[in-house]
Design a protein around this motif. Structure first.
Motif, PDB file in Angstrom:
ATOM      1  N   LEU A  61       0.814  -1.214   0.000  1.00 29.64           N
ATOM      2  CA  LEU A  61       0.000   0.000   0.000  1.00 29.64           C
ATOM      3  C   LEU A  61       0.841   1.255   0.000  1.00 29.64           C
ATOM      4  N   ALA A  62       1.943   1.186   0.692  1.00 29.18           N
ATOM      5  CA  ALA A  62       2.787   2.379   0.782  1.00 29.18           C
ATOM      6  C   ALA A  62       4.228   1.972   1.037  1.00 29.18           C
ATOM      7  N   VAL A  63       5.117   2.858   0.657  1.00 29.68           N
ATOM      8  CA  VAL A  63       6.538   2.694   0.970  1.00 29.68           C
ATOM      9  C   VAL A  63       6.906   3.817   1.922  1.00 29.68           C
ATOM     10  N   PHE A  64       7.600   3.455   2.992  1.00 33.51           N
ATOM     11  CA  PHE A  64       8.020   4.481   3.938  1.00 33.51           C
ATOM     12  C   PHE A  64       9.541   4.582   3.917  1.00 33.51           C
ATOM     13  N   GLN A  65      10.023   5.790   3.714  1.00 32.28           N
ATOM     14  CA  GLN A  65      11.480   6.016   3.714  1.00 32.28           C
ATOM     15  C   GLN A  65      11.822   6.789   4.979  1.00 32.28           C
ATOM     16  N   PRO A  66      12.238   6.091   6.031  1.00 33.85           N
ATOM     17  CA  PRO A  66      12.436   6.751   7.327  1.00 33.85           C
ATOM     18  C   PRO A  66      13.750   7.514   7.372  1.00 33.85           C
ATOM     19  N   GLY A  92      15.858  -4.325   3.229  1.00 33.54           N
ATOM     20  CA  GLY A  92      17.247  -3.862   3.206  1.00 33.54           C
ATOM     21  C   GLY A  92      17.602  -3.472   1.788  1.00 33.54           C
ATOM     22  N   HIS A  93      18.049  -4.488   0.998  1.00 37.00           N
ATOM     23  CA  HIS A  93      18.330  -4.206  -0.406  1.00 37.00           C
ATOM     24  C   HIS A  93      17.533  -5.139  -1.303  1.00 37.00           C
ATOM     25  N   GLY A  94      16.563  -5.837  -0.700  1.00 39.33           N
ATOM     26  CA  GLY A  94      15.696  -6.703  -1.510  1.00 39.33           C
ATOM     27  C   GLY A  94      16.445  -7.858  -2.156  1.00 39.33           C
ATOM     28  N   HIS A  95      17.492  -8.378  -1.484  1.00 41.12           N
ATOM     29  CA  HIS A  95      18.263  -9.460  -2.084  1.00 41.12           C
ATOM     30  C   HIS A  95      17.839 -10.832  -1.580  1.00 41.12           C
ATOM     31  N   SER A  96      16.618 -10.890  -1.062  1.00 38.15           N
ATOM     32  CA  SER A  96      16.049 -12.182  -0.694  1.00 38.15           C
ATOM     33  C   SER A  96      15.673 -12.949  -1.957  1.00 38.15           C
ATOM     34  N   ILE A  97      15.368 -14.221  -1.756  1.00 34.52           N
ATOM     35  CA  ILE A  97      15.036 -15.086  -2.893  1.00 34.52           C
ATOM     36  C   ILE A  97      13.541 -15.364  -2.975  1.00 34.52           C
ATOM     37  N   ASN A  98      12.901 -15.496  -1.819  1.00 33.37           N
ATOM     38  CA  ASN A  98      11.511 -15.979  -1.809  1.00 33.37           C
ATOM     39  C   ASN A  98      10.524 -14.980  -1.221  1.00 33.37           C
ATOM     40  N   GLY A  99      10.730 -13.694  -1.477  1.00 30.42           N
ATOM     41  CA  GLY A  99       9.762 -12.695  -1.012  1.00 30.42           C
ATOM     42  C   GLY A  99       9.818 -12.421   0.477  1.00 30.42           C
ATOM     43  N   GLN A 100      10.955 -12.718   1.134  1.00 30.48           N
ATOM     44  CA  GLN A 100      11.041 -12.545   2.595  1.00 30.48           C
ATOM     45  C   GLN A 100      10.876 -11.085   3.035  1.00 30.48           C
ATOM     46  N   ALA A 101      11.199 -10.124   2.161  1.00 29.68           N
ATOM     47  CA  ALA A 101      11.057  -8.717   2.565  1.00 29.68           C
ATOM     48  C   ALA A 101       9.750  -8.118   2.032  1.00 29.68           C
ATOM     49  N   ALA A 102       8.923  -8.953   1.428  1.00 28.54           N
ATOM     50  CA  ALA A 102       7.658  -8.444   0.880  1.00 28.54           C
ATOM     51  C   ALA A 102       6.634  -8.316   2.000  1.00 28.54           C
ATOM     52  N   VAL A 103       5.563  -7.555   1.725  1.00 31.51           N
ATOM     53  CA  VAL A 103       4.634  -7.270   2.804  1.00 31.51           C
ATOM     54  C   VAL A 103       3.176  -7.554   2.417  1.00 31.51           C
ATOM     55  N   GLY A 104       2.936  -7.776   1.132  1.00 32.78           N
ATOM     56  CA  GLY A 104       1.549  -8.006   0.697  1.00 32.78           C
ATOM     57  C   GLY A 104       0.833  -6.691   0.471  1.00 32.78           C
ATOM     58  N   ARG A 105      -0.387  -6.786  -0.094  1.00 33.59           N
ATOM     59  CA  ARG A 105      -1.058  -5.560  -0.547  1.00 33.59           C
ATOM     60  C   ARG A 105      -1.660  -4.715   0.568  1.00 33.59           C
ATOM     61  N   VAL A 110       9.121  -0.636   4.766  1.00 38.43           N
ATOM     62  CA  VAL A 110      10.053   0.394   5.249  1.00 38.43           C
ATOM     63  C   VAL A 110      11.339   0.245   4.444  1.00 38.43           C
ATOM     64  N   GLU A 111      11.581   1.187   3.583  1.00 40.55           N
ATOM     65  CA  GLU A 111      12.747   1.104   2.697  1.00 40.55           C
ATOM     66  C   GLU A 111      13.957   1.612   3.472  1.00 40.55           C
ATOM     67  N   MET A 112      14.653   0.691   4.103  1.00 39.07           N
ATOM     68  CA  MET A 112      15.728   1.074   5.040  1.00 39.07           C
ATOM     69  C   MET A 112      16.935   1.661   4.322  1.00 39.07           C
ATOM     70  N   ASN A 113      17.086   1.318   3.040  1.00 42.14           N
ATOM     71  CA  ASN A 113      18.286   1.783   2.334  1.00 42.14           C
ATOM     72  C   ASN A 113      17.995   2.934   1.379  1.00 42.14           C
ATOM     73  N   HIS A 114      16.996   3.711   1.663  1.00 42.97           N
ATOM     74  CA  HIS A 114      16.716   4.831   0.765  1.00 42.97           C
ATOM     75  C   HIS A 114      17.773   5.913   0.982  1.00 42.97           C
ATOM     76  N   ARG A 115      18.519   6.220  -0.041  1.00 46.91           N
ATOM     77  CA  ARG A 115      19.710   7.057   0.126  1.00 46.91           C
ATOM     78  C   ARG A 115      19.408   8.496   0.537  1.00 46.91           C
ATOM     79  N   GLU A 116      18.273   9.028   0.035  1.00 45.02           N
ATOM     80  CA  GLU A 116      18.057  10.470   0.256  1.00 45.02           C
ATOM     81  C   GLU A 116      17.286  10.777   1.534  1.00 45.02           C
ATOM     82  N   SER A 117      17.041   9.787   2.378  1.00 45.27           N
ATOM     83  CA  SER A 117      16.128  10.095   3.487  1.00 45.27           C
ATOM     84  C   SER A 117      16.822  10.656   4.723  1.00 45.27           C
TER      85      SER A 117
END
Ligand code: FAD
Length: 517
Positions: A61-66, A92-105, A110-117
């Motif tokens: 639903l949303a991406v949060f860049q803290p 983190g950097h989304g380098h999982s294989i099986n959707g472990q960092a996914a959250v569903g609709r 929480v985009e922890m590695n967003h550079r500009e935040s």
């Protein structure tokens, strides 16, 4: 252009209202944060897939860049306090294989590695020999900062474009683990936002249960926003050596001998890989065999049988360049590799650590990086590794592998039993990493379904042969499988979940517990 993106954003916000209800949306919108919420379709799409590319992307639903720990805590408190709790996953950097960092609709990533935040930069404390880093920091950036002080973390992953929070949620292993333990054994302190939105500082002295539980905890008990990582003086150069074996027994005897050495005179890194087809000698993980060191497998292998490559390094400072040769000579004399198969190169420490990134750039240039990766990583107990060799390397795999197969042993006493990471119940165990890439227009043996089927056969073989493997970067479908995975650690894992994330908000992409309530 402006109009269409406005329409898409309006559409996304309407979706959000429908899914979480207007009151929750108002609460999300009203959270007082310094970071940034994005409902933009491009941002939603960018966090909806991962390196594995095995699952159909599902937009959150949303991406949060803290921009701070408190930002993360405010979001989690809102999710926890809502009438219908909604999932929140750190990415983190989304380098999982099986959707472990996914959250569903229904959830927020929480985009922890967003550079500009505006998240904090790594803070090196040279006198205390540690660095404080933001949980979304990439290891490559941690290295760059610490090297400014002549220091570096002790334990690594083979690839540095992974986030600190992401690898600490698993273990973080590479060829240094036999001596320094995994990355989770080299952490001094954490700041964690629990599933109730509390910020907890934890270490060996403070909130100890949470500290150990979060390490290897697959993101289940909290979001790591800061980690204090132990450092050592950084070596300047690395002598990188590869030697070949045709006997698995001799290969593993030498690997096990090398990881039993802990004094001054030892190699600093011990890994290895399996070669079942000639193409693999020059694959993306083994490029240094060529062009300066071309090797013809036929010259060392009879009748196309499986070969094993031991990979070792010795770190040194420029001032030690004389003695390093003598030390290596002494160490190599104890090994029983094929004498004509020694390949040596010498490079800067940073170039050695960053070696896989160079391979990534090559694969990207050929459009071979963003392809499905049905990777399977297993910890195999030492007592059964030769059965695994016979059944898998010399059996199920046939003579085409579609990617590197790493194999190296580790010492269990370098892993803290109090962490949530799960390893086999033996003093020495091996990592076997089948790092394969699938191609849509390749041969049958390169297709995704073929490789997934082979993975299934490997797991079935281990079960039937009663080889008690544990998956590393685990992926299980049912809770029964998770209970089996955690074994003795399950009761503690479940009770910590009830204590620190009672509404099951966090890291739902791991699919260990039922969805938020
Ligand atoms: P993500 O995939 O973004 O997240 C992984 C999990 O951790 C998710 O459940 C997520 O919710 C959770 N998470 C992420 N950040 C946090 C946080 N701050 N706090 C709490 N939970 C969090 N692993 C090794 O050990 N050794 C290797 O040598 C190695 N090499 C690799 C090479 C490549 C090319 C790739 C793609 C992966 C490799 N890995 C290796 C695997 C890697 O460690 C995992 O994919 C790990 O999840 C890190 O990736 P990430 O930072 O992108 O995490």
């Amino acid at each position: 252009m402006m109009t269409s993106s406005f329409v898409l954003m309006t559409f996304a916000i309407c979706e959000l209202i429908i899914a979480v209800g207007p009151s929750e949306l108002l609460r999300i919108g009203a959270i007082d944060v310094d970071g940034h919420f994005s409902f933009h379709p491009a941002d939603l799409a960018s966090v909806s897939s991962d390196f594995g590319m095995l699952k159909s992307p599902e937009k959150p639903l949303a991406v949060f860049q803290p921009s701070s720990t408190e930002d993360v805590a405010r979001l989690v408190r809102t999710a926890y306090g809502s009438a219908t709790a909604f999932p929140v996953s750190a990415r983190g950097h989304g380098h999982s294989i099986n959707g472990q960092a996914a959250v569903g609709r229904n959830g927020v990533v929480v985009e922890m590695n967003h550079r500009e935040s505006g998240t904090p930069e790594p803070l090196v404390r040279p006198e205390e020999m540690y660095v404080d880093v933001w949980g979304g920091e990439l290891w490559v950036d941690v290295l760059t900062k610490t090297l400014e002080h002549g220091l570096a973390p002790k334990s690594w992953t083979d690839y540095l474009y992974l986030s600190v929070g992401g690898t600490l949620s698993n273990a973080g292993i590479s060829g240094q683990a036999f001596h320094h333990g995994p990355q989770i054994s080299n952490v001094l302190e954490l700041d964690v936002v629990t599933g109730k939105g509390e910020v907890m500082r934890c270490s060996e002295e403070e909130n100890t249960r949470l500290f150990h539980g979060v390490l290897g905890g697959l993101g289940q008990f909290g979001i790591i926003t800061r980690a204090r990582i132990s450092l050592e003086p950084a070596p300047q150069r690395v002598r990188w050596i590869r030697v070949l074996y045709s006997s698995f027994k001799v290969f593993t005897e030498d690997q096990e001998y090398l990881i039993s050495m802990h004094g001054q005179l030892k190699f600093d890194y011990v890994e290895g890989f399996v070669i079942v087809d000639e193409g693999l000698v020059n694959n993306w993980r083994s490029s240094f065999f060529s062009p300066r060191n071309p090797v013809k497998i036929s010259s060392v292998s009879s009748n196309g049988s499986v070969l094993y490559c031991l990979e070792i390094t010795k770190n040194y400072h420029d001032s030690d360049s004389e003695t390093v040769d003598q030390e290596i000579e002494v160490l190599m004399k104890k090994l029983n590799f094929i004498p004509t198969s020694v390949f040596t190169t010498d490079l800067q420490y940073v170039d050695f650590l960053d070696r896989v990134h160079k391979a990534e750039l090559k694969l990207r240039s050929k459009n071979l990086w963003e392809v499905p990766h049905p990777w399977l990583n297993l910890f195999v107990p030492k007592s059964r590794i030769s059965d695994f060799d016979k059944g898998v390397f010399k059996g199920i795999l046939g003579n085409k592998t579609s990617g590197p197969i790493l194999i190296y042993p580790m010492n269990k006493d370098k892993w803290d039993e109090r962490s949530s990471a799960v390893t086999p119940d033996e003093e020495v165990f091996y990592l076997v990493a089948l790092l394969r890439s699938a191609l849509t227009d390749g041969e049958e043996t390169q297709k995704l379904e073929y490789l997934k089927d082979q993975n299934r056969k490997i797991l079935e073989f281990c079960e039937q042969a009663k080889i008690n493997v544990k998956q590393y970067l685990p992926h299980h479908e049912t809770q029964e499988e998770w209970v089996d995975h955690f074994g003795d650690k399950w009761d503690r894992f479940r009770s910590m979940k009830a204590e620190f994330d009672p509404r099951h908000i966090l890291a739902t992409g791991q699919r260990i517990f039922r969805n938020p309530s």
